[in-house]
Design a protein around this motif. Sequence first.
Motif, PDB file in Angstrom:
ATOM      1  N   LYS A 113       0.855  -1.180   0.000  1.00 54.10           N
ATOM      2  CA  LYS A 113       0.000   0.000   0.000  1.00 54.10           C
ATOM      3  C   LYS A 113       0.897   1.238   0.000  1.00 54.10           C
ATOM      4  N   ILE A 114       0.685   2.117  -0.987  1.00 52.03           N
ATOM      5  CA  ILE A 114       1.535   3.284  -1.189  1.00 52.03           C
ATOM      6  C   ILE A 114       0.742   4.548  -0.924  1.00 52.03           C
ATOM      7  N   GLY A 115       1.228   5.359   0.012  1.00 51.89           N
ATOM      8  CA  GLY A 115       0.605   6.641   0.314  1.00 51.89           C
ATOM      9  C   GLY A 115       1.458   7.786  -0.176  1.00 51.89           C
ATOM     10  N   GLY A 116       0.834   8.755  -0.846  1.00 52.40           N
ATOM     11  CA  GLY A 116       1.572   9.923  -1.298  1.00 52.40           C
ATOM     12  C   GLY A 116       1.087  10.413  -2.641  1.00 52.40           C
ATOM     13  N   THR A 117       1.406  11.671  -2.913  1.00 53.32           N
ATOM     14  CA  THR A 117       1.130  12.269  -4.209  1.00 53.32           C
ATOM     15  C   THR A 117       2.414  12.882  -4.729  1.00 53.32           C
ATOM     16  N   GLY A 118       2.409  13.257  -5.996  1.00 52.41           N
ATOM     17  CA  GLY A 118       3.586  13.891  -6.552  1.00 52.41           C
ATOM     18  C   GLY A 118       3.626  13.776  -8.055  1.00 52.41           C
ATOM     19  N   PRO A 119       4.664  14.344  -8.671  1.00 48.92           N
ATOM     20  CA  PRO A 119       4.747  14.407 -10.133  1.00 48.92           C
ATOM     21  C   PRO A 119       4.863  13.050 -10.818  1.00 48.92           C
ATOM     22  N   GLU A 120       5.272  12.013 -10.077  1.00 46.97           N
ATOM     23  CA  GLU A 120       5.449  10.696 -10.670  1.00 46.97           C
ATOM     24  C   GLU A 120       4.215   9.810 -10.535  1.00 46.97           C
ATOM     25  N   LEU A 159       3.940   6.110 -12.204  1.00 49.04           N
ATOM     26  CA  LEU A 159       4.085   4.933 -11.347  1.00 49.04           C
ATOM     27  C   LEU A 159       2.854   4.031 -11.428  1.00 49.04           C
ATOM     28  N   GLN A 160       1.691   4.614 -11.522  1.00 43.51           N
ATOM     29  CA  GLN A 160       0.486   3.793 -11.677  1.00 43.51           C
ATOM     30  C   GLN A 160       0.519   3.037 -13.002  1.00 43.51           C
ATOM     31  N   GLN A 161       1.037   3.681 -14.040  1.00 48.99           N
ATOM     32  CA  GLN A 161       1.185   2.987 -15.326  1.00 48.99           C
ATOM     33  C   GLN A 161       2.221   1.878 -15.227  1.00 48.99           C
ATOM     34  N   LEU A 162       3.305   2.129 -14.500  1.00 47.48           N
ATOM     35  CA  LEU A 162       4.325   1.092 -14.303  1.00 47.48           C
ATOM     36  C   LEU A 162       3.734  -0.110 -13.585  1.00 47.48           C
ATOM     37  N   ALA A 163       2.943   0.120 -12.543  1.00 43.01           N
ATOM     38  CA  ALA A 163       2.294  -0.982 -11.824  1.00 43.01           C
ATOM     39  C   ALA A 163       1.389  -1.780 -12.753  1.00 43.01           C
ATOM     40  N   GLU A 164       0.681  -1.069 -13.639  1.00 42.58           N
ATOM     41  CA  GLU A 164      -0.189  -1.763 -14.598  1.00 42.58           C
ATOM     42  C   GLU A 164       0.632  -2.574 -15.586  1.00 42.58           C
ATOM     43  N   ASN A 165       1.746  -2.019 -16.066  1.00 38.71           N
ATOM     44  CA  ASN A 165       2.610  -2.734 -17.003  1.00 38.71           C
ATOM     45  C   ASN A 165       3.213  -3.985 -16.379  1.00 38.71           C
ATOM     46  N   LEU A 166       3.424  -3.940 -15.064  1.00 37.25           N
ATOM     47  CA  LEU A 166       3.992  -5.093 -14.352  1.00 37.25           C
ATOM     48  C   LEU A 166       2.919  -6.088 -13.925  1.00 37.25           C
ATOM     49  N   ASN A 167       1.668  -5.804 -14.292  1.00 38.79           N
ATOM     50  CA  ASN A 167       0.531  -6.681 -13.949  1.00 38.79           C
ATOM     51  C   ASN A 167       0.421  -6.902 -12.438  1.00 38.79           C
ATOM     52  N   LEU A 168       0.682  -5.830 -11.682  1.00 40.27           N
ATOM     53  CA  LEU A 168       0.633  -5.966 -10.226  1.00 40.27           C
ATOM     54  C   LEU A 168      -0.800  -6.054  -9.708  1.00 40.27           C
ATOM     55  N   GLY A 169      -1.709  -5.353 -10.346  1.00 36.86           N
ATOM     56  CA  GLY A 169      -3.119  -5.504 -10.007  1.00 36.86           C
ATOM     57  C   GLY A 169      -3.425  -5.277  -8.540  1.00 36.86           C
ATOM     58  N   ALA A 170      -4.242  -6.187  -7.976  1.00 36.08           N
ATOM     59  CA  ALA A 170      -4.768  -6.037  -6.618  1.00 36.08           C
ATOM     60  C   ALA A 170      -3.680  -5.968  -5.541  1.00 36.08           C
ATOM     61  N   PRO A 171      -2.544  -6.649  -5.668  1.00 38.92           N
ATOM     62  CA  PRO A 171      -1.552  -6.593  -4.585  1.00 38.92           C
ATOM     63  C   PRO A 171      -0.959  -5.207  -4.316  1.00 38.92           C
ATOM     64  N   VAL A 172      -1.109  -4.272  -5.237  1.00 37.42           N
ATOM     65  CA  VAL A 172      -0.567  -2.929  -5.032  1.00 37.42           C
ATOM     66  C   VAL A 172      -1.699  -1.913  -5.081  1.00 37.42           C
ATOM     67  N   THR A 173      -1.767  -1.072  -4.041  1.00 34.44           N
ATOM     68  CA  THR A 173      -2.797  -0.047  -3.943  1.00 34.44           C
ATOM     69  C   THR A 173      -2.148   1.321  -3.771  1.00 34.44           C
ATOM     70  N   PHE A 174      -2.551   2.284  -4.615  1.00 35.05           N
ATOM     71  CA  PHE A 174      -2.122   3.673  -4.467  1.00 35.05           C
ATOM     72  C   PHE A 174      -3.211   4.404  -3.680  1.00 35.05           C
ATOM     73  N   LEU A 175      -2.853   4.919  -2.523  1.00 36.20           N
ATOM     74  CA  LEU A 175      -3.830   5.518  -1.614  1.00 36.20           C
ATOM     75  C   LEU A 175      -3.980   7.021  -1.804  1.00 36.20           C
ATOM     76  N   GLY A 176      -3.097   7.641  -2.585  1.00 28.24           N
ATOM     77  CA  GLY A 176      -3.144   9.090  -2.747  1.00 28.24           C
ATOM     78  C   GLY A 176      -2.551   9.799  -1.545  1.00 28.24           C
ATOM     79  N   GLY A 177      -2.784  11.099  -1.470  1.00 23.90           N
ATOM     80  CA  GLY A 177      -2.250  11.889  -0.363  1.00 23.90           C
ATOM     81  C   GLY A 177      -2.891  11.517   0.957  1.00 23.90           C
TER      82      GLY A 177
END
Length: 390
Positions: free
Chosen positions: A245-252, A256-274
């Motif tokens: 679970k990743i918390g934070g916002t920023g220019p990347e 990074l969300q596209q990278l997670a999709e390209n790596l087929n990470l799916g449900a195991p990785v969650t971006f929580l935002g700020g």
Amino acid sequence: MHVLILPSWYPETPDDVDGIFFRQQAQALQRSGLKVGVVAPLFRSMRGKPETILSANYGFDDYVEQDVPTYVYHSMYFFPRTRLDQRRWVNAGKKLFKRYVAKHGRPDVLHAHSMNHGGILAHAIHQQTGIPYVITEHSSTYARKLIHDWQRPGMQAAAEACASRLAVSHEFCTLLKREYQGLEWQYLPNILSAPFEAPVNLAAKPANDVFTFCSVAHLQPKKGFDILLPAFAEALKARPQMQLKIGGTGPEAAKLQQLAENLNLGAPVTFLGGLKNDEVLALMYASDAFVLASRVETFGVVFIEALSQGLPVIATRCGGPESIVTPDNGILIPTENPQALAEALVRLYDTRSRYAAADLRQACLNEFGERSIVDQLTRQYRAAAARHSV
């Protein structure tokens, strides 16, 4: 004893986290019985906040925040990293100092946070008044080779004249000794903030069905999320019972969300935002471990925050974490090494039972808790004042 804090940057609002550790330390010192004030020119970045050139505040303001009188001057950096904007910042600080003294009296000691520009300001006030000053350096600009040649003479003069030079990690002390022509620096870490030091029932931590790593930082290149995501994808192949679970916002963020999709990470990785401070606290309390793959850190407050909630940590050898992370509380790995990070994720998961949450928290409080840091700072202030009075 009367201490005036001169931070090089400072939170502009109650929810702003930029420079939050300066505010937390000032409030902790006030709670200890010292008389504490803050003088902080707040210059916005044209690059970071161009829309505020017309919409945001300009000029002087003062307020009291948790019994700490705070004097600020709002403006904009129009020519960043130039002599002109440094002079504008320092001149604003001098005017704030006069306003502060007129109402609250002359401080016994100044405490500047970071040389540019707080240390320069402290030196200027010292030359005019004789008030001794202490400098704590936090800035990653040294390691990132961002110091300009024209800045160095003023920085060196300020370092030579100060009563005490402090840095927030052992590695950083070594680096600063080289930067400042052999001058000695002492290690004194950042303080653990009060919400993370508050009593917590670690025995009641939720038992997650899936082992949960959390990571909290600004989503920018120096935090290494582009290293963490591929490493986590690799670790999942060996240990699929994990999530991140990743918390934070920023220019990347989008990248990074596209990278997670390209790596087929799916449900195991969650971006929580700020996340606000209490949300970071809740995330850490509900997690099993913390990981951050930074490229450079002078300290790393987020690591001690995680330890305070009983989480073992994985960090890189990037300057600051080496003074925090030990074999007893986590794993240190090289920077820029996804394979080493993947192996560390698996190793921490496999050895998770050896990390007792209560022990991790207690060791963290002993070293980074309010009482420890305030006592050390108070000794520095008293020594500075005593040398000045001789």
